[in-house]
Design an enzyme around this catalytic site. Structure first.
Site, PDB file in Angstrom:
ATOM      1  N   ARG A  66      74.617 -49.458 -44.520  1.00 57.69           N
ATOM      2  CA  ARG A  66      74.359 -49.060 -43.135  1.00 57.69           C
ATOM      3  C   ARG A  66      73.571 -50.129 -42.375  1.00 57.69           C
ATOM      4  NH1 ARG A  66      70.847 -44.814 -43.592  1.00 57.69           N
ATOM      5  NH2 ARG A  66      72.439 -43.370 -44.302  1.00 57.69           N
ATOM      6  N   TYR A 119      70.830 -48.468 -14.848  1.00 52.44           N
ATOM      7  CA  TYR A 119      72.185 -48.048 -15.215  1.00 52.44           C
ATOM      8  C   TYR A 119      72.318 -46.521 -15.142  1.00 52.44           C
ATOM      9  CZ  TYR A 119      76.222 -47.860 -18.441  1.00 52.44           C
ATOM     10  OH  TYR A 119      77.431 -47.635 -19.046  1.00 52.44           O
ATOM     11  N   ASP A 190      66.413 -53.365 -19.418  1.00 52.97           N
ATOM     12  CA  ASP A 190      67.830 -53.587 -19.712  1.00 52.97           C
ATOM     13  C   ASP A 190      68.173 -54.994 -19.218  1.00 52.97           C
ATOM     14  OD1 ASP A 190      70.657 -53.725 -19.518  1.00 52.97           O
ATOM     15  OD2 ASP A 190      70.823 -51.557 -19.249  1.00 52.97           O
ATOM     16  N   LYS A 215      79.290 -56.462 -22.734  1.00 48.90           N
ATOM     17  CA  LYS A 215      79.567 -57.217 -21.514  1.00 48.90           C
ATOM     18  C   LYS A 215      79.696 -58.715 -21.826  1.00 48.90           C
ATOM     19  CE  LYS A 215      79.324 -53.189 -19.660  1.00 48.90           C
ATOM     20  NZ  LYS A 215      78.159 -52.579 -19.050  1.00 48.90           N
TER      21      LYS A 215
HETATM   22  C1  LIG Z   1      77.590 -51.293 -19.453  1.00 45.89           C
HETATM   23  C2  LIG Z   1      76.124 -51.241 -19.373  1.00 45.89           C
HETATM   24  C3  LIG Z   1      75.366 -50.552 -20.321  1.00 45.89           C
HETATM   25  C4  LIG Z   1      75.998 -49.720 -21.417  1.00 45.89           C
HETATM   26  O1  LIG Z   1      76.744 -50.443 -22.320  1.00 45.89           O
HETATM   27  P1  LIG Z   1      77.902 -49.721 -23.161  1.00 45.89           P
HETATM   28  O2  LIG Z   1      78.174 -50.663 -24.261  1.00 45.89           O
HETATM   29  O3  LIG Z   1      79.029 -49.518 -22.216  1.00 45.89           O
HETATM   30  O4  LIG Z   1      77.339 -48.419 -23.650  1.00 45.89           O
HETATM   31  C5  LIG Z   1      74.003 -50.584 -20.205  1.00 45.89           C
HETATM   32  N1  LIG Z   1      73.400 -51.244 -19.212  1.00 45.89           N
HETATM   33  C6  LIG Z   1      74.088 -51.920 -18.285  1.00 45.89           C
HETATM   34  C7  LIG Z   1      73.349 -52.643 -17.211  1.00 45.89           C
HETATM   35  C8  LIG Z   1      75.470 -51.933 -18.320  1.00 45.89           C
HETATM   36  O5  LIG Z   1      76.141 -52.563 -17.363  1.00 45.89           O
END
Ligand SMILES: *Cc1c(COP(=O)(O)O)cnc(C)c1O
Length: 397
Positions: A66, A119, A190, A215
């Site tokens: 894991r 987000y 974030d 992303k």
């Molecule tokens: C897309 C995104 C997330 C979440 O990511 P996922 O992999 O889709 O769960 C978190 N923060 C920001 C700023 C994002 O654009």
């Protein structure tokens, strides 16, 4: 010079996370293979006990699948390079990484201040899960004055995102870190926009950085992944324990894809940023354009902060257009090269008609009846993208 000692992140990203030489053959694969396994076997009990002792000291010792083997460890090392972190913890999505950060810090009856530009799904996490756990949240614009007014005796964490989702509001991370630490709060941010390459919140004073590897890190729209990074030993222990207890785990194949993506992160980020600048220049000349939201754009309200704190930009931008909703819908539907869809950071251009309700709660937004459209500018030729935008404007009129 050791390969990893360069002061240039571009160099370190090519040399981190490589496979070790085989002691017998003296050879190593250039690309680390995806090491898929659900468990680990040991040569003898003493070896198992050494691993268990290391694990008890908080080291990255693997006794079970894991935790992840070499591929995972290599990806963690690369995330640490990107963010200037001591440790990185992987989650199966960016949102999973956000929940890991929240659960690592908070307990029942705690209060958390959340930037109103964060987000959107963070509010859903709050509504569905945090509230049920008796964790209280307050949303506001992430300026020291606004936050100070909402402090409570039980406030434990300040959770922000810079630049914010949808309108790319730049936050003053050093000032927020000073505020947070003065009041004994953990500052978590974030950093998906910067992904460690163009923006490094841990260097600017944040305690926790969260990145959706889905992303720019993955970069090819074929992967869901998240990571949580920190520097402080006590905080790392809490994240380490929470990560293990909650069973966060990702496949070796996804770790492998993320490593592959990270090797070209510098190139892709620079190119999408250059392409986005061309689109900004085009939009600035259009009569429909009211305002461009892109921190690298000189007229953006956060441009000075961007210049001070960021080392580059990316392909994300929003634009406020003097179009009513039906015209904005015609505009979006007429685009041929922009996929209508969420997400960003891949190779391709995407467009999203921003739901007015989703920015109404951003203190940064000055309410208007204009349409807001968010683009991710991809790696297509900007000439083609501009031609596509031009014909869509004609159809919208
Ligand atoms: C897309 C995104 C997330 C979440 O990511 P996922 O992999 O889709 O769960 C978190 N923060 C920001 C700023 C994002 O654009």
């Amino acid at each position: 010079m050791a390969n990893n000692a360069s002061k240039h992140l571009d160099t370190r990203l090519q040399h981190a996370g490589t496979a070790a030489f085989d002691p017998t053959t003296g050879a190593a694969p250039v690309a680390l293979p995806a090491m898929r396994t659900s468990t680990v076997r040991f040569q003898n009990l003493a070896a198992l006990e050494r691993a268990q002792a290391g694990k008890a000291r908080g080291e990255r010792a693997v006794t079970y699948g894991r935790v992840g083997m070499d591929t995972h460890a290599a990806l963690e090392e690369m995330f640490c390079e990107l963010e200037g972190a001591e440790r990185a913890y992987l989650a199966s999505s960016g949102l999973g990484a956000i929940t890991l950060a929240f659960f690592s810090v908070l307990k029942s009856k705690d209060h958390v201040l959340v930037a109103d530009c964060a987000y959107g799904p963070v509010r859903y996490l709050d509504k569905t899960v945090l509230s049920r756990m008796d964790i209280e949240t307050t949303y506001c614009r992430a300026t020291v004055a606004e936050l100070e007014a909402r402090l409570q005796p039980n406030t434990r964490m300040l959770y922000v995102e810079s630049p914010g989702s949808l309108l790319f509001e730049m936050l003053d991370i050093p000032a927020l870190a000073e505020f947070a630490h003065k009041h004994g709060l953990i500052l978590a941010t974030d950093n998906t926009w910067g992904s460690g390459y163009i923006y490094r919140p841990l260097d600017l004073g944040a305690d926790i950085s969260v990145v959706a590897g889905t992303k720019y890190v993955g970069g090819h729209s074929d992967l869901m992944l998240g990571a949580v990074m920190a520097k402080d030993a006590a905080l790392i222990k809490r994240i380490n324990d929470t990560h293990y207890a909650m069973g966060y785990s990702i496949s070796a194949d996804d770790a492998w894809l993320a490593i592959r993506g990270m090797r070209t992160l510098p190139l892709r980020m620079r190119q999408t940023a250059a392409n986005a600048m061309e689109i900004c220049r085009f939009l600035a000349k259009r009569p429909e354009t009211v305002r461009i939201y892109h921190p690298a754009w000189p007229d953006d309200a956060g441009h000075a902060l961007w210049r001070r704190d960021c080392a580059g930009s990316n392909g994300m931008l929003s634009v406020e257009l003097r179009l009513d909703q039906p015209a904005a819908r015609r505009f979006v539907d007429s685009l041929a090269l922009f996929g209508i869809g969420f997400s960003w950071g891949g190779f391709e251009s995407l467009v999203q008609l921003v739901d007015p309700a989703s920015i109404q709660c951003h203190g940064y937004w000055q309410p208007s009846s204009h349409a807001v459209i968010r683009f991710h500018i991809g790696l297509e030729s900007p000439d083609d993208l501009i031609a596509d935008l031009t014909q869509a404007f004609e159809k919208a009129a």
